[in-house]
Design an enzyme around this catalytic site. Structure first.
Site, short mmCIF file in Angstrom:
data_model
loop_
_atom_site.label_atom_id
_atom_site.label_comp_id
_atom_site.label_asym_id
_atom_site.label_seq_id
_atom_site.Cartn_x
_atom_site.Cartn_y
_atom_site.Cartn_z
CG ASP A 103 -1.79 -1.14 1.39
OD1 ASP A 103 -2.12 -1.74 0.34
OD2 ASP A 103 -2.16 -1.48 2.52
N1 URA Z 1 -1.15 -6.00 3.92
C1 URA Z 1 -1.63 -4.75 3.96
O1 URA Z 1 -2.64 -4.52 4.59
N2 URA Z 1 -0.99 -3.78 3.30
C2 URA Z 1 0.15 -3.98 2.62
O2 URA Z 1 0.71 -3.04 2.05
C3 URA Z 1 0.66 -5.28 2.57
C4 URA Z 1 -0.01 -6.29 3.23
#
Ligand code: URA
Length: 242
Positions: A103
């Site tokens: 993310d």
């Molecule tokens: N899980 C998440 O919630 N976000 C990420 O960026 C990676 C794994």
């Protein structure tokens, strides 16, 4: 492949610069001057030299990036900075793409490659590559959370997760180990036990880990042997998981 493409993929030159270098007689193939950019060369057989120096050409490239916060995991975006913007143009020209995604507000280990088979193997749920995240949460992590993670959590929308690891480091900080890559998985898992994530950083993917002093925004190239470490531990979760 075309000669100008091979020169570009070796890094350092754009396609048009490679064409000019060829037409200027700076490039030889097996000792003979090359004169046409579209000339075909066999990447693992022909000796291509630029200004008398052999071109080091590896078709498959692997990079390990410590992704900083605030950049998106995409090859290109018209509005927002992407992880590819952290690499110089000669590396971007190798055609690398992120393997899976983090993310925008997650930092940590992200692989990039132009080896589609490798990327597929790492991402595929069938491979079961373990990923380790360090999470800071709003709340207190408990032994009951550890048990629920190990059992296989049900997320808010009913999705069932595979058994996962949770190791409590401090009451608000834990290591989460998962071997799937569902959308926002770690955030949704911790939200499902009532502990919203405040900070998230990926430390490991399979057998590859960030060094403890790693700086977000830095990257390095991996050789093929190192890259294969990712899948080396596919079926063995990190020891502390047990
Ligand atoms: N899980 C998440 O919630 N976000 C990420 O960026 C990676 C794994």
């Amino acid at each position: 492949m075309r000669l100008d493409r091979l020169i570009t993929a070796a890094g350092g030159m754009s396609r048009s610069q490679a064409g000019k270098a060829i037409r200027a007689g700076r490039v030889t193939v097996n000792g003979s001057a090359a004169l046409r950019p579209e000339q075909k060369v066999e990447e693992n057989l022909d000796l291509v030299e630029l200004d008398g120096r052999p071109l080091e050409y590896r078709s498959r490239r692997y990079y390990l990036l410590d992704k900083p916060l605030g950049v998106i995991t995409a090859a290109r975006d018209p509005k927002q900075p992407t992880v590819l913007d952290l690499f110089p143009p000669e590396i971007r020209r190798q055609g690398i793409e992120p393997v899976g995604r983090l993310d925008k507000d997650t930092s940590g280990l992200l692989l990039l490659t132009n080896d589609g088979d490798f990327a597929h193997r790492v991402i595929s749920p069938k491979s079961g590559v373990w990923k380790v995240y360090e999470a800071v949460v709003d709340g207190i992590l408990t032994a009951e959370d550890v048990r629920l993670f190990a059992e296989g959590l049900r997320l808010g929308d009913g999705t069932l997760c595979l058994p996962a690891g949770l190791r409590i480091l401090t009451p608000e900080r834990g290591l989460v180990t998962v071997r799937e890559g569902k959308y926002h998985q770690v955030r949704r898992m911790l939200a499902a036990v009532g502990k919203p994530v405040l900070e998230l950083r990926r430390l490991s993917v399979g057998g590859l880990s960030l060094p403890p002093d790693s700086e977000p925004g830095t990257w390095r190239e991996l050789d093929e042997t190192e890259a294969q470490l990712v899948c080396a531990s596919c079926s063995n979760p990190p020891l502390w998981q047990e």
